[in-house]
Every structure is written in C-alpha cells, then in structure tokens.
Design a protein around this motif. Structure first.
Motif, PDB file in Angstrom:
ATOM      1  N   TYR A   1     -10.635   1.034  -2.444  1.00  0.00           N
ATOM      2  CA  TYR A   1      -9.445   0.662  -3.206  1.00  0.00           C
ATOM      3  C   TYR A   1      -9.761   0.841  -4.689  1.00  0.00           C
ATOM      4  O   TYR A   1     -10.030  -0.115  -5.409  1.00  0.00           O
ATOM      5  CB  TYR A   1      -9.018  -0.775  -2.901  1.00  0.00           C
ATOM      6  CG  TYR A   1      -8.585  -0.953  -1.470  1.00  0.00           C
ATOM      7  CD1 TYR A   1      -7.316  -0.560  -1.062  1.00  0.00           C
ATOM      8  CD2 TYR A   1      -9.472  -1.456  -0.510  1.00  0.00           C
ATOM      9  CE1 TYR A   1      -6.921  -0.686   0.266  1.00  0.00           C
ATOM     10  CE2 TYR A   1      -9.076  -1.577   0.818  1.00  0.00           C
ATOM     11  CZ  TYR A   1      -7.802  -1.190   1.199  1.00  0.00           C
ATOM     12  OH  TYR A   1      -7.433  -1.302   2.514  1.00  0.00           O
TER      13      TYR A   1
ATOM     14  N   VAL B   1       0.851  -1.197   0.000  1.00  0.00           N
ATOM     15  CA  VAL B   1       0.000   0.000   0.000  1.00  0.00           C
ATOM     16  C   VAL B   1       0.883   1.241   0.000  1.00  0.00           C
ATOM     17  O   VAL B   1       2.049   1.197   0.410  1.00  0.00           O
ATOM     18  CB  VAL B   1      -0.937   0.023   1.232  1.00  0.00           C
ATOM     19  CG1 VAL B   1      -1.942  -1.104   1.157  1.00  0.00           C
ATOM     20  CG2 VAL B   1      -0.132  -0.071   2.529  1.00  0.00           C
ATOM     21  N   ASN B   2       0.328   2.362  -0.464  1.00  0.00           N
ATOM     22  CA  ASN B   2       1.126   3.583  -0.511  1.00  0.00           C
ATOM     23  C   ASN B   2       1.327   4.135   0.898  1.00  0.00           C
ATOM     24  O   ASN B   2       0.607   3.765   1.831  1.00  0.00           O
ATOM     25  CB  ASN B   2       0.507   4.624  -1.457  1.00  0.00           C
ATOM     26  CG  ASN B   2      -0.884   5.056  -1.035  1.00  0.00           C
ATOM     27  OD1 ASN B   2      -1.220   5.062   0.140  1.00  0.00           O
ATOM     28  ND2 ASN B   2      -1.701   5.433  -2.001  1.00  0.00           N
TER      29      ASN B   2
ATOM     30  N   ALA C   1      -1.216   4.471   4.235  1.00  0.00           N
ATOM     31  CA  ALA C   1      -2.399   3.614   4.166  1.00  0.00           C
ATOM     32  C   ALA C   1      -2.224   2.393   5.059  1.00  0.00           C
ATOM     33  O   ALA C   1      -1.108   2.007   5.408  1.00  0.00           O
ATOM     34  CB  ALA C   1      -2.647   3.183   2.731  1.00  0.00           C
TER      35      ALA C   1
ATOM     36  N   THR D   1      -3.549   3.360  -5.004  1.00  0.00           N
ATOM     37  CA  THR D   1      -3.799   3.002  -3.608  1.00  0.00           C
ATOM     38  C   THR D   1      -2.949   1.820  -3.147  1.00  0.00           C
ATOM     39  O   THR D   1      -2.450   1.799  -2.025  1.00  0.00           O
ATOM     40  CB  THR D   1      -5.294   2.652  -3.425  1.00  0.00           C
ATOM     41  OG1 THR D   1      -6.091   3.668  -4.015  1.00  0.00           O
ATOM     42  CG2 THR D   1      -5.635   2.509  -1.953  1.00  0.00           C
ATOM     43  N   CYS D   2      -2.813   0.825  -4.004  1.00  0.00           N
ATOM     44  CA  CYS D   2      -2.069  -0.383  -3.643  1.00  0.00           C
ATOM     45  C   CYS D   2      -1.482  -0.999  -4.901  1.00  0.00           C
ATOM     46  O   CYS D   2      -1.852  -0.621  -6.022  1.00  0.00           O
ATOM     47  CB  CYS D   2      -2.964  -1.377  -2.909  1.00  0.00           C
ATOM     48  SG  CYS D   2      -4.404  -1.899  -3.875  1.00  0.00           S
TER      49      CYS D   2
ATOM     50  N   LEU E   1       3.105   3.926  -6.980  1.00  0.00           N
ATOM     51  CA  LEU E   1       2.684   3.702  -5.598  1.00  0.00           C
ATOM     52  C   LEU E   1       3.383   4.679  -4.657  1.00  0.00           C
ATOM     53  O   LEU E   1       2.743   5.276  -3.779  1.00  0.00           O
ATOM     54  CB  LEU E   1       2.998   2.267  -5.188  1.00  0.00           C
ATOM     55  CG  LEU E   1       2.534   1.850  -3.791  1.00  0.00           C
ATOM     56  CD1 LEU E   1       1.008   1.811  -3.714  1.00  0.00           C
ATOM     57  CD2 LEU E   1       3.116   0.490  -3.416  1.00  0.00           C
TER      58      LEU E   1
ATOM     59  N   VAL F   1      -3.675  -4.196   3.437  1.00  0.00           N
ATOM     60  CA  VAL F   1      -4.793  -4.649   2.622  1.00  0.00           C
ATOM     61  C   VAL F   1      -4.543  -6.096   2.216  1.00  0.00           C
ATOM     62  O   VAL F   1      -3.405  -6.541   2.135  1.00  0.00           O
ATOM     63  CB  VAL F   1      -4.938  -3.758   1.356  1.00  0.00           C
ATOM     64  CG1 VAL F   1      -3.708  -3.861   0.477  1.00  0.00           C
ATOM     65  CG2 VAL F   1      -6.191  -4.113   0.567  1.00  0.00           C
TER      66      VAL F   1
ATOM     67  N   LEU G   1      -9.922  -5.923  -2.096  1.00  0.00           N
ATOM     68  CA  LEU G   1      -9.658  -5.158  -3.308  1.00  0.00           C
ATOM     69  C   LEU G   1     -10.909  -4.777  -4.089  1.00  0.00           C
ATOM     70  O   LEU G   1     -10.894  -3.799  -4.848  1.00  0.00           O
ATOM     71  CB  LEU G   1      -8.706  -5.940  -4.225  1.00  0.00           C
ATOM     72  CG  LEU G   1      -7.276  -6.086  -3.709  1.00  0.00           C
ATOM     73  CD1 LEU G   1      -6.436  -6.881  -4.698  1.00  0.00           C
ATOM     74  CD2 LEU G   1      -6.649  -4.711  -3.457  1.00  0.00           C
TER      75      LEU G   1
ATOM     76  N   ARG H   1       4.592  -0.990   3.572  1.00  0.00           N
ATOM     77  CA  ARG H   1       3.695  -1.894   4.299  1.00  0.00           C
ATOM     78  C   ARG H   1       3.089  -2.837   3.269  1.00  0.00           C
ATOM     79  O   ARG H   1       2.606  -2.408   2.218  1.00  0.00           O
ATOM     80  CB  ARG H   1       2.598  -1.113   5.013  1.00  0.00           C
ATOM     81  CG  ARG H   1       3.122  -0.142   6.063  1.00  0.00           C
ATOM     82  CD  ARG H   1       1.996   0.461   6.863  1.00  0.00           C
ATOM     83  NE  ARG H   1       1.312  -0.529   7.681  1.00  0.00           N
ATOM     84  CZ  ARG H   1       0.291  -0.256   8.508  1.00  0.00           C
ATOM     85  NH1 ARG H   1      -0.170   0.980   8.589  1.00  0.00           N
ATOM     86  NH2 ARG H   1      -0.261  -1.193   9.215  1.00  0.00           N
ATOM     87  N   PHE H   2       3.103  -4.118   3.574  1.00  0.00           N
ATOM     88  CA  PHE H   2       2.593  -5.070   2.589  1.00  0.00           C
ATOM     89  C   PHE H   2       2.066  -6.326   3.261  1.00  0.00           C
ATOM     90  O   PHE H   2       2.365  -6.608   4.429  1.00  0.00           O
ATOM     91  CB  PHE H   2       3.683  -5.439   1.576  1.00  0.00           C
ATOM     92  CG  PHE H   2       4.911  -6.073   2.184  1.00  0.00           C
ATOM     93  CD1 PHE H   2       4.950  -7.430   2.491  1.00  0.00           C
ATOM     94  CD2 PHE H   2       6.045  -5.303   2.439  1.00  0.00           C
ATOM     95  CE1 PHE H   2       6.083  -8.009   3.041  1.00  0.00           C
ATOM     96  CE2 PHE H   2       7.189  -5.875   2.992  1.00  0.00           C
ATOM     97  CZ  PHE H   2       7.204  -7.241   3.288  1.00  0.00           C
TER      98      PHE H   2
ATOM     99  N   ILE I   1      -5.518  -0.402  -8.567  1.00  0.00           N
ATOM    100  CA  ILE I   1      -4.616  -1.476  -8.161  1.00  0.00           C
ATOM    101  C   ILE I   1      -3.465  -1.534  -9.160  1.00  0.00           C
ATOM    102  O   ILE I   1      -3.682  -1.759 -10.354  1.00  0.00           O
ATOM    103  CB  ILE I   1      -5.346  -2.835  -8.143  1.00  0.00           C
ATOM    104  CG1 ILE I   1      -6.605  -2.765  -7.268  1.00  0.00           C
ATOM    105  CG2 ILE I   1      -4.411  -3.939  -7.670  1.00  0.00           C
ATOM    106  CD1 ILE I   1      -7.568  -3.907  -7.498  1.00  0.00           C
TER     107      ILE I   1
END
Length: 262
Positions: free
Chosen positions: A137, A120-121, A124, A190-191, A184, A127, A132, A205-206, A140
C-alpha cells in the motif's frame, strides 16, 4: 416516523425557520427570477443535485450548486461571497463563521452526520487500517485535514491507532474528497479515505472505519450574512430539512440527526 414524531419534527422545523426569517431581515419568499446559490461540501456532489431537482419541481425556484472543501467555502464566506446557503460537512467551520458574525444568527441547523470508510481502487482487495503500513500500500489518498472534515477524521483515526507516523509519508492529499475520489477511480492511488455515502454511490469496495477513532462529522447548513437571496437560501434549507429532503439524504447513506437536534 410516528404521527407524534412527525408533529414534533414539523414544529421544530417551523420554529427554526421562523428564527432564520427574523435574523435574516424578515424577507418572505425567494426573490423572483433569482436562482438560489448553494455552496456545499464536495462530498455532497451526488446528493444535493437530487435534492435540488425535487426542490425545483416542488417550488419552481431554480437552484445552482458549487462544490468545494468546507474550509474553502468558509473562507469565501468570510470574505463576503454572495452565497445564499452553505451546506457544510464540518460544524467547526460553521461555528467559527458564527463567532465572527459572518452568518445570520440562529440559522445553523444539523441536517446529517457522515461516516468514514477506507476504499480501494477497482480490482483491489479490501484493506483495513492495520495493513496501511505494508509495502503493498504505497500511497494513501486523503483530503486535506485543514480544509476537509473527512481528511481530518482520517488523520485522527490513524493517530488513534498509532500508525500515523509510519504512513504519513505515503499520504497523497487532495484539496477535497472529490479530488481524492478521482485519483482513486483512475488507479493513481491504491486506497483512500472517503465518506461512506460517496463510496457507496461509486460502488467501491471499502471497509468502515471505527467511528470511535474520530470526532463526529456533523453536517450543518447555514445562511451567510452576505447572502444575496437569503429568503431563497431559507427556502432550500426548509426543503433539505423536510421529510422529503431527509429521505433523500438517508437513501444516500447519510445518518440523520434526531428530531429537534440542532
């Protein structure tokens, strides 16, 4: 690695290099004063330069890199581009080049396996795939599945979970994962689906994507038949497959093949 495992690994590496030497015309040593041109998948843009730095310190040989989607590089090689070593993130493109006679026989070797994450950017929350299809969201990021293995893996995962049809119109494609990462990082999407090692490097973050949802992402290196400095390509390949090179790849989050795996 145990002493027995180390000996087995070094024996495997020696046999691989001997086969490459014969298949590429029997050259010995990198051509003097000529840099080694390595073309590599864009997902390796932060990994291979570090390998290259250590290679140059160890050998004195210069190495230059160009990064693009594996499919794009494969197309260049099929047209005779003077690339000395292709570090692909996609075994399918390498096998196709091999079948068409565009690479030195017996020069393909697995050097790593990749894994897919959904990042995610900045700012955020985390996710997962199931979220999705929600309205929060709206876009993508994904590399082009026709050119990039991580894009293909992302599409495979979405299809396997049954949500591809509901999110397909929200997908923003990049030619490669580097373009997706840029979108991103700038907050334009967004993701995005990215390689684990790339998201780790960028400290994003993932959420890891279940590897059972997509085909294995096997990274192969290979010496093209059109190489202008095949001995230089072999020299760098040797370093990538060495204990030092493998250690760098592993530190970046790539999974290494088992000893002797080709």
């Amino acid at each position: 690695m145990t002493q027995k495992g180390r000996s087995e690994y070094l024996r495997t590496l020696t046999l691989f290099l001997a086969g490459v030497l014969l298949s590429c015309g029997g050259e010995t040593g990198s051509q003097v004063g000529k840099p080694v041109h390595v073309a590599a998948a864009s997902s390796l843009q932060f990994v291979l330069p570090e390998v290259g730095t250590h290679y140059q310190l160890a050998t004195g040989n210069k190495v230059t890199f160009s990064f693009a989607a594996s499919g794009s590089i494969s197309r260049q090689i099929s047209r005779g581009a003077p690339i000395d070593l292709f570090c692909s993130a996609d075994s399918r493109f390498v096998r196709a080049l091999e079948a068409e006679g565009h690479i030195c026989p017996e020069s393909a070797a697995a050097y790593a396996f990749g894994s897919l994450v959904l990042a995610v950017n900045p700012g955020a929350g985390p996710v997962n795939l199931e979220k999705l299809s929600r309205a929060d969201y709206p876009d993508i990021g994904m590399a082009n599945p026709e050119l990039a293995p991580y894009g293909r893996a992302a599409k495979e995962a979405l299809m396997a979970t049954g949500i591809w049809e509901s999110v397909a119109e929200k997908v923003v494609y990049g030619e490669n994962v580097a373009q997706v990462l840029a979108h991103l990082s700038r907050g334009n999407i967004t993701c995005a689906f990215l390689p684990h090692h790339l998201a780790k490097w960028e400290k994003l973050r993932f959420t890891e994507v279940d590897p059972s949802l997509y085909d294995p992402i096997e990274h192969l290196l290979v010496i093209p038949a059109s190489a202008g400095n095949s001995s230089g390509g072999m020299s760098f390949a040797e370093f990538v497959l060495s204990l030092k090179g493998r250690g760098i790849l592993q530190n970046h989050g790539l999974r290494l093949p088992d000893v002797g795996e080709r």
